[in-house]
Design an enzyme around this catalytic site. Structure first.
Site, PDB file in Angstrom:
ATOM      1  N   LYS A 112       0.860  -1.189   0.000  1.00  0.00           N
ATOM      2  CA  LYS A 112       0.000   0.000   0.000  1.00  0.00           C
ATOM      3  C   LYS A 112       0.882   1.220   0.000  1.00  0.00           C
ATOM      4  CE  LYS A 112      -3.924   2.085   0.185  1.00  0.00           C
ATOM      5  NZ  LYS A 112      -3.451   2.808  -1.028  1.00  0.00           N
TER       6      LYS A 112
ATOM      7  N   GLN B 289       7.350   3.889   3.929  1.00  0.00           N
ATOM      8  CA  GLN B 289       5.934   3.525   3.927  1.00  0.00           C
ATOM      9  C   GLN B 289       5.668   2.270   4.754  1.00  0.00           C
ATOM     10  OE1 GLN B 289       4.120   5.621   1.474  1.00  0.00           O
ATOM     11  NE2 GLN B 289       2.289   5.089   2.616  1.00  0.00           N
TER      12      GLN B 289
ATOM     13  N   LYS C 244       5.436   1.703  -2.983  1.00  0.00           N
ATOM     14  CA  LYS C 244       5.390   3.061  -3.536  1.00  0.00           C
ATOM     15  C   LYS C 244       5.690   2.986  -5.019  1.00  0.00           C
ATOM     16  CE  LYS C 244       5.015   7.354  -2.000  1.00  0.00           C
ATOM     17  NZ  LYS C 244       4.382   7.841  -0.775  1.00  0.00           N
TER      18      LYS C 244
ATOM     19  N   ASP D 173      -0.166  10.661  -4.570  1.00  0.00           N
ATOM     20  CA  ASP D 173       0.960  11.268  -3.857  1.00  0.00           C
ATOM     21  C   ASP D 173       1.224  12.568  -4.620  1.00  0.00           C
ATOM     22  OD1 ASP D 173       3.044  10.377  -1.655  1.00  0.00           O
ATOM     23  OD2 ASP D 173       4.240  11.341  -3.204  1.00  0.00           O
TER      24      ASP D 173
ATOM     25  N   THR E 294      -4.903  13.644   5.214  1.00  0.00           N
ATOM     26  CA  THR E 294      -3.486  13.817   5.562  1.00  0.00           C
ATOM     27  C   THR E 294      -3.289  15.102   6.364  1.00  0.00           C
ATOM     28  OG1 THR E 294      -3.017  12.720   3.473  1.00  0.00           O
ATOM     29  CG2 THR E 294      -1.140  13.625   4.647  1.00  0.00           C
TER      30      THR E 294
ATOM     31  N   SER F 179      -6.998   5.731   3.635  1.00  0.00           N
ATOM     32  CA  SER F 179      -7.044   4.819   2.485  1.00  0.00           C
ATOM     33  C   SER F 179      -7.410   3.406   2.956  1.00  0.00           C
ATOM     34  CB  SER F 179      -5.682   4.756   1.791  1.00  0.00           C
ATOM     35  OG  SER F 179      -5.526   5.834   0.904  1.00  0.00           O
TER      36      SER F 179
END
Ligand code: GLU
Length: 399
Positions: free
Chosen positions: A89, A110, A125, A165, A209, A331
């Site tokens: 993820k 991550q 990523k 992103d 975020t 998410s």
């Protein structure tokens, strides 16, 4: 980092030229000595060596035509780092600076960020060295379609779940999802997150975020018996994260007096006018200097001095992997809603996000205490994330 020094030397040797990746590994390894000393079984099982090697790395060609019919070739990446806690993820970044070393750096971070959320998500990523600046909608769509034509074979709701992103927002996720659906003939909502709310997206994902970052800050203050109410705040940036950080900070009673973009920052002593900022950045995709002109606020070019000033003043520092985990956590909530074919209200989703941010804060805080570094959120975040991943790796055998 005495215990891990030889491992680090080996990582430098095997990943030549990947400076950002070296730096990310170093920052984590530097804090791991206390846990490796206390838990020799992690050293025996070569957990650190295994964690620093991605489970899979994919690089691919992305050809596309611009509006004048000229052909361009970009490079796409997906680094599937660890799936020990859940499907890979993490976001996709479209930016000219993207290369394998940067994607590995972000993918490595991550793993720990996602572990900290307490949700069942692994670390990955991806992205491309594509520059979306100045590109038309049609060009962005063609690029996304070409990118997904290759990526689709590597992802899936139980395998790898990309999201946005830098350079990848709701519009790009839409084009990527459309192409995935067309190629696979599956309306598989759980394959991407950050979708539109009418087609499988989650309420509060857009805000998550920025909200999460301010909620984390509020928790740090709470642990010192303080609150955000009545405080004056400096925020940097003016994109999605900054805008919703400002929104949440204002809701919690703070006055935000700065924001910035890559050209400089504004100082608005009266407090940032969020409606105006949203109009300039979200609707017109404009520059922050316009804000300064419209409000008569000061506009100054940014400097690296600021970081030093903060450090010297002993300001509490929250590492990115804890403070910005609200996005990926939401998410994971989106994945939960997709799996149960449900959609939750904004209030319920935000409440879940707030609980997760508190959980991240408390586990960083408690872990830092447990390992003799009270108040050090960097140590707390690294060790708490590492232990979750390491314990799952031990349990699942030599993979
Ligand atoms: N790009 C964000 C991050 O780095 C979000 C990732 C996601 O939602 O999967 O955490």
């Amino acid at each position: 980092m005495t215990l891990v020094e030889p491992l680090y030397a080996e990582i430098l040797r095997r990943n030549r030229g990947e400076h950002e990746f070296h730096q990310a590994v170093r920052e984590v390894l530097e804090t791991l000595d206390p846990v490796l000393e206390r838990r020799p079984e992690l050293v025996d099982a070569r957990i650190v060596e295994r964690l620093c090697e991605p489970e899979r790395q994919i690089a691919f060609r992305v050809p596309w035509t611009d509006d004048s019919g000229d052909i361009h070739v970009n490079r796409g990446f997906r680094v599937e780092f660890s799936s020990v806690l859940g499907p890979y993820k993490g976001g996709l970044r479209f930016h000219p600076s993207v290369n394998l070393g940067i994607v590995k750096f972000l993918g490595f971070e991550q793993i720990f960020k996602n572990a900290l959320t307490g949700m069942p998500i692994g670390g990955g990523k991806g992205g491309a060295d594509f520059d979306p600046k100045g590109r038309s909608d049609a060009e962005i769509m063609r690029f996304c379609q070409s990118f997904m034509t290759e990526l689709h074979r590597h992802i899936g709701e139980y395998t790898d779940v990309p999201a946005g992103d830098i350079g990848v927002g709701g519009r790009e996720i839409g084009y990527l999802f459309g192409q995935y659906r067309r190629i696979t003939n599956r309306h598989e909502s759980g394959v991407l997150t950050g979708k539109g709310v009418t087609w499988g997206g989650s309420q509060a994902r857009t805000e998550a975020t920025g909200y999460g970052c301010v909620l984390f800050t509020a928790e740090m203050l709470r642990s010192r018996g303080e609150s955000l109410d009545g405080q004056t705040l400096a925020v940097s940036g003016s994109g999605n994260v900054a805008i919703y950080a400002i929104e949440k900070a204002q809701q919690l009673g703070a006055t935000v007096v700065t924001c910035s973009d890559s050209d400089g920052y504004v100082v608005d002593e009266k407090g940032i006018d969020l409606a105006l900022l949203k109009e300039i950045k979200e609707v017109r995709r404009g520059r922050i200097s316009e804000y300064a002109e419209r409000r008569g606020a000061r506009f100054v070019p940014g400097t690296a001095e600021a970081v030093r000033v903060f450090q010297e003043a002993g300001v509490a520092f929250a590492p990115g992997k804890a403070a910005n985990a609200g996005g990926v956590a939401t998410s994971a909530l989106e994945m939960q809603q997709n799996a149960s074919r449900d959609s939750w209200t904004f209030a319920y989703t935000e409440e879940r996000l707030a609980r997760i941010m508190r959980h991240i804060h408390d586990s960083c805080y408690a872990t830092a205490e447990r390992y003799g570094a009270p108040g050090n959120y960097v140590v707390g975040a690294n060790i708490a994330g590492f232990e979750l991943v390491a314990d799952a790796m031990l349990a699942q055998g030599l993979i």
